[in-house]
Every structure is written in structure tokens, then in C-alpha cells.
Design a protein around this motif. Structure first.
Motif, mmCIF file in Angstrom:
data_model
loop_
_atom_site.group_PDB
_atom_site.id
_atom_site.type_symbol
_atom_site.label_atom_id
_atom_site.label_comp_id
_atom_site.label_asym_id
_atom_site.label_seq_id
_atom_site.Cartn_x
_atom_site.Cartn_y
_atom_site.Cartn_z
ATOM 1 N N PRO A 1 2.282 6.094 11.064
ATOM 2 C CA PRO A 1 2.094 5.854 9.629
ATOM 3 C C PRO A 1 2.837 6.869 8.753
ATOM 4 O O PRO A 1 3.042 8.018 9.155
ATOM 5 C CB PRO A 1 0.579 5.959 9.450
ATOM 6 C CG PRO A 1 0.123 6.843 10.559
ATOM 7 C CD PRO A 1 1.038 6.568 11.715
ATOM 8 N N LEU A 2 3.215 6.400 7.544
ATOM 9 C CA LEU A 2 3.950 7.233 6.607
ATOM 10 C C LEU A 2 3.425 6.990 5.195
ATOM 11 O O LEU A 2 3.270 5.850 4.773
ATOM 12 C CB LEU A 2 5.447 6.904 6.668
ATOM 13 C CG LEU A 2 6.328 7.662 5.680
ATOM 14 C CD1 LEU A 2 6.559 9.091 6.163
ATOM 15 C CD2 LEU A 2 7.666 6.963 5.488
ATOM 16 N N ASN B 1 1.766 -0.222 9.931
ATOM 17 C CA ASN B 1 2.149 -1.118 11.018
ATOM 18 C C ASN B 1 3.291 -0.501 11.837
ATOM 19 O O ASN B 1 4.376 -0.241 11.308
ATOM 20 C CB ASN B 1 2.594 -2.462 10.441
ATOM 21 C CG ASN B 1 2.781 -3.521 11.520
ATOM 22 O OD1 ASN B 1 2.974 -3.221 12.695
ATOM 23 N ND2 ASN B 1 2.727 -4.780 11.104
ATOM 24 N N PRO B 2 3.087 -0.269 13.137
ATOM 25 C CA PRO B 2 4.151 0.357 13.943
ATOM 26 C C PRO B 2 5.390 -0.512 14.110
ATOM 27 O O PRO B 2 6.452 -0.013 14.475
ATOM 28 C CB PRO B 2 3.463 0.602 15.299
ATOM 29 C CG PRO B 2 2.306 -0.341 15.331
ATOM 30 C CD PRO B 2 1.868 -0.510 13.920
ATOM 31 N N LYS B 3 5.270 -1.818 13.835
ATOM 32 C CA LYS B 3 6.434 -2.708 13.955
ATOM 33 C C LYS B 3 7.321 -2.691 12.714
ATOM 34 O O LYS B 3 8.397 -3.288 12.713
ATOM 35 C CB LYS B 3 5.963 -4.141 14.237
ATOM 36 C CG LYS B 3 5.315 -4.295 15.612
ATOM 37 C CD LYS B 3 4.948 -5.738 15.872
ATOM 38 C CE LYS B 3 4.339 -5.895 17.265
ATOM 39 N NZ LYS B 3 3.957 -7.298 17.544
ATOM 40 N N PRO C 1 0.827 -1.217 0.000
ATOM 41 C CA PRO C 1 0.000 0.000 0.000
ATOM 42 C C PRO C 1 0.859 1.264 0.000
ATOM 43 O O PRO C 1 2.047 1.238 0.318
ATOM 44 C CB PRO C 1 -0.792 -0.127 1.311
ATOM 45 C CG PRO C 1 0.101 -0.929 2.211
ATOM 46 C CD PRO C 1 0.832 -1.889 1.308
ATOM 47 N N ALA C 2 0.231 2.375 -0.360
ATOM 48 C CA ALA C 2 0.943 3.653 -0.427
ATOM 49 C C ALA C 2 1.218 4.226 0.960
ATOM 50 O O ALA C 2 2.033 5.153 1.098
ATOM 51 C CB ALA C 2 0.143 4.659 -1.249
ATOM 52 N N LEU D 1 12.577 0.821 2.672
ATOM 53 C CA LEU D 1 13.564 1.860 2.383
ATOM 54 C C LEU D 1 12.926 2.841 1.415
ATOM 55 O O LEU D 1 12.555 2.465 0.295
ATOM 56 C CB LEU D 1 14.823 1.274 1.734
ATOM 57 C CG LEU D 1 15.476 0.049 2.385
ATOM 58 C CD1 LEU D 1 16.689 -0.376 1.576
ATOM 59 C CD2 LEU D 1 15.890 0.365 3.808
ATOM 60 N N GLU D 2 12.785 4.105 1.831
ATOM 61 C CA GLU D 2 12.230 5.114 0.926
ATOM 62 C C GLU D 2 13.356 5.998 0.420
ATOM 63 O O GLU D 2 13.993 6.721 1.199
ATOM 64 C CB GLU D 2 11.149 5.957 1.600
ATOM 65 C CG GLU D 2 10.431 6.816 0.571
ATOM 66 C CD GLU D 2 9.432 7.800 1.162
ATOM 67 O OE1 GLU D 2 8.677 8.391 0.376
ATOM 68 O OE2 GLU D 2 9.414 7.984 2.389
#
Length: 449
Positions: free
Chosen positions: A314-315, A269-271, A264-265, A370-371
């Protein structure tokens, strides 16, 4: 981490030999073979035209250079520099060339895929395989080099032929339940052959060595289907990337789906750990500014350094909507690769071109994203340990391991846009390639616990 100087290149053709001793590169019609450690030129060969493809033999004793425009393949020997071989396909033309696993036969595919010609370097004999299919991945060898599968098209139907590589005798020939066979790939253990249909129909077929259909898998219908396929090194899992932005994992016991990975964009998930590449310009004290500035000061003013920062979840990731009116839309899972220890799977969703997704296969969940600032061009796993190298078309190389993530700029003057990379078999170095140059990156070995 150390880097060599830049060397000239006419196309992104730089290959370490399988034994790790040599590095081959091309400059127009010249082939240079260097020592992999010192990078001193060992051999310099002159071909008849501009080289478009190079490939090492499995024993690293020979190297072939293909010149598709001329329909010619030239083979050079490292043991006997005076010996060479020229194969001219003549009016039949040439679109592909590769070594057989024994390193003593060359398979040439002629124009319009009329036939595959098998040339023997030992006996100078020639064999022909008719009706090869023009598809993305039409020839596949088992890892042990004993068998070869060839996708064929005759009488408007798809077939697969399995040959014994020792004498090129036909072992099995069978038709496939496909509309338009797109690719074939053996499992690493050589027991199962995966064959998949055109992107217009989602269909994965799994065949045994004797041609029996073991299983058929279809995730959905009436939509664009399979885009990428990867076997795990243990042959336990088959990962299928598709145009619906998902990866489905099949198990080797029942050939049923055990899980699917969505891309997803927004990462929620905080983990999940998200490493975001950020650029920073070096700070310069105003007292040091002078006009005209010194060369060193000027270069530091306009240079930027990149590093990774751990982002809060979230990001939202950079999402690109594909053009609906063009062929081969940039959407879906375009790249897949398992780590050599089977523990991780790296993927790239073409809708989110700046991100690499790393999945934990033991837990079957997303581990890291990795963004990057630029679109990911290539990634490849270290052959010895779970360490992933990434390039994005700039002069940086990015490395991820379970211990963390690092961005390193290649210290060269001028532009060096890295478009592909290739690891040395030891995992101690890798060759970084742009369209015009290459350099070698040397890494210090990490202890694997």
C-alpha cells in the motif's frame, strides 16, 4: 523524442488544424499560421485587438479570432490570404464564439446571454436563437454535424432546443426536469443527449433525439453532485465524476450504473501499479569542482532530473483537504477522459491533485496510478493509440502507455512551465503550451499490437 525551439506566445492559444497541416498561435494581436512539420510561418495576420480565443473551421480553410473585449470576431482564409471577414456585435457585446460543424457559419453568444447570433459566411445572412442559458456547456453538436442542442432558460424554467444545422430550423423544443441545468453533451453516435443539473443536486437526464426522456439517474441527494462528464468513444458508457470522489459508469442499454470507481488516499490493491515520480540530482565528481564553476558545471549542479519508480503497495497519496468556507471547493473528480480505443479511462481527483488514475474499462478495475511531484494541470490521450500525455506546470512532459511510463524534460534554457498540451491528429507530435511560450514535441510512432 525531439523538441522544437521555443516560440513566443501571449496566451496558451496554440492549435493544430483538423487536417494536421498547420499550427496556429497568437502573439498579442498577431495570428501566426505555421507549417506543422517545418514550423515555418505560412501566414501572418494582424487583428484589431489582442486575441483571446482562436478556433479552426472543420475543413481547416478558415480560422476565427475572437476579441471579446471589443465584441469583434475576425475570420481569415488560408486559401485566399487577401480575404477576411469582420463580425462586430456592437453594443450587444460578446462572451463566446464558435464554428458550426460545416465551417461556414459562426455562432456568437452576446453578453448576459441575451441571444446566440448565427452568421453565414456564404450568404451573409443572420439568424438568432433567443434565451440561451449561461451555463458551463450550453451548446453541443452531434459528431456528424447534423444537429445542435442549445440549453435555454425562460420563465424561470430550463429547456433544450434541437436545431438542424443545415438550415437552422427548430427540430424539437422541450423542458428539462432540472433545477438549474449545468451542461449538455451528445453521445458520439448522436442518438442520446446527456443533460445534468447544477452541482447542488445530483441529477443526470438522458434524452433521445426527438426529446423523449430515456432515463434519469441520481446517485444520492442532499450533497454536492456532478462535477465532470465523459462519453466513451463507442457511446457504450457514460462516466460521471462527482464531488464525493467517485466515478460512476452507466451502460447504454438500461442506463443503470454498472460500477463505480473510488479514489481513496491510500492505494491498497497489490495488482495496481503505482508509478511515483522521483527527482535525482546528477552526481558530480569532487575532483571536477572548480571555483568559479564553469557554466556547464553550474547548470548541471542545480538541475534535477525526474524519472518514474514503481512503488510498493500500500501507498499513501498526497491528500489535500478542501477549504470548507470557499465556493467551488477543490474536491471531487475534476477531469475525465476515455482512451480512443475505449480500453482505458483516465481520471483526476481534485482532493489528490498530484495523481492520475488509469482504469481498465474491459476489466472495470484500477490499472495504474501515476503520482507526480506537482499538481496535474492537464492530460490528454493520443488520438491514435492508448497513450496518455500529462503536464504538471513544470518543464517536463510525462507519457504513459500499457508498455510503461516515461518522464522527459524539454531541453530549453530558462523556465518553461507547461500548463496545457494538444496532440496532433496523427499522434506523431503534440504542442506544449506555457503562458508565454510554446514548442512542438515530435514522437516516434510506437507499433500498436
Amino acid at each position: 523524442m525531439n523538441f522544437s525551439e521555443l516560440f513566443k506566445l501571449s496566451a496558451p492559444l496554440g492549435r493544430f488544424s483538423p487536417d494536421g497541416r498547420c499550427l496556429a498561435s497568437c502573439m498579442q494581436y498577431r495570428l501566426a499560421v505555421r507549417d506543422a512539420g517545418s514550423l515555418q510561418i505560412l501566414h501572418l495576420y494582424t487583428c484589431l485587438d489582442q486575441i483571446q480565443y482562436i478556433e479552426w473551421s472543420s475543413d481547416s480553410l478558415f480560422i476565427l479570432c475572437a476579441m471579446y473585449k471589443r465584441g469583434i470576431v475576425q475570420v481569415w482564409s488560408l486559401e485566399q490570404p487577401g480575404w477576411h471577414c469582420k463580425i462586430d456585435e456592437g453594443s450587444a457585446g460578446l462572451v463566446a464564439s464558435c464554428w458550426s460543424p460545416d465551417g461556414r457559419h459562426i455562432l456568437n453568444t452576446t453578453e448576459f446571454h441575451l441571444r446566440i447570433t448565427v452568421w453565414s459566411l456564404c450568404t451573409k445572412s443572420v439568424s438568432y436563437i433567443k434565451y440561451p442559458k449561461a451555463c458551463q456547456q450550453g451548446i453541443a453538436f452531434t459528431k456528424d454535424g447534423r444537429y445542435m442542442a442549445v440549453a435555454e432558460r425562460r420563465d424561470c424554467k430550463d429547456f433544450i432546443s434541437i436545431f438542424v444545422c443545415s438550415d437552422w430550423q427548430l427540430l424539437r423544443h422541450f423542458d428539462t426536469e432540472t433545477q438549474d441545468l449545468f451542461g449538455i453533451e451528445w453521445a458520439p453516435n448522436g442518438c442520446v443527449l446527456a443533460a445534468w443539473d447544477t452541482c447542488l443536486e445530483y441529477k443526470m437526464l438522458l434524452y433521445s433525439l426527438d426529446g423523449r426522456l430515456l432515463s434519469t439517474y441520481r446517485a444520492y441527494e442532499w450533497s454536492l453532485g456532478i462535477k465532470s462528464v465523459a462519453w466513451s468513444p463507442s457511446s457504450q458508457f457514460l462516466a460521471i465524476g462527482s464531488y464525493d470522489e467517485k466515478v460512476r459508469i452507466l451502460n447504454h442499454v438500461t442506463w443503470k450504473k454498472i460500477t463505480e470507481f473510488e479514489h481513496p488516499a491510500t492505494v491498497v490493491n497489490p495488482k495496481t501499479i503505482v508509478y511515483k515520480e522521483v527527482e535525482k540530482s546528477p552526481s558530480v565528481e569532487t575532483e571536477r569542482l572548480s571555483f568559479p564553476p564553469t557554466r556547464a558545471l553550474a547548470s548541471s549542479l542545480f538541475s534535477t532530473q525526474s524519472k518514474y519508480a514503481v512503488s510498493e503497495v500500500p501507498l499513501s497519496l498526497h491528500y489535500v483537504k478542501p477549504a470548507a468556507d470557499r465556493a467551488n471547493p477543490k474536491m471531487g473528480i475534476g477531469m475525465l477522459a476515455f482512451s480512443p480505443d475505449n480500453c482505458f479511462l483516465a481520471t483526476k481527483n481534485d482532493n489528490i491533485p498530484n495523481a492520475v488514475w488509469i482504469w481498465d474499462i474491459q476489466k472495470l478495475k484500477l490499472s495504474v496510478v501515476l503520482e507526480q511531484l506537482c499538481a496535474v494541470q492537464c492530460f490528454q490521450w493520443d488520438p491514435r493509440q492508448p497513450r496518455l500525455a500529462v503536464c504538471t506546470g513544470n518543464s517536463n512532459v510525462y507519457l504513459w502507455s500499457p508498455a510503461g511510463c516515461v518522464s522527459v524534460q524539454v531541453p530549453v534554457e530558462g523556465d518553461f512551465p507547461i500548463v496545457s498540451l494538444s496532440w496532433h491528429s496523427s499522434g506523431d507530435s503534440m504542442v506544449l503550451l506555457s503562458k508565454d511560450n510554446f514548442c512542438v514535441c515530435y514522437l516516434e510512432r510506437e507499433e500498436v499490437k
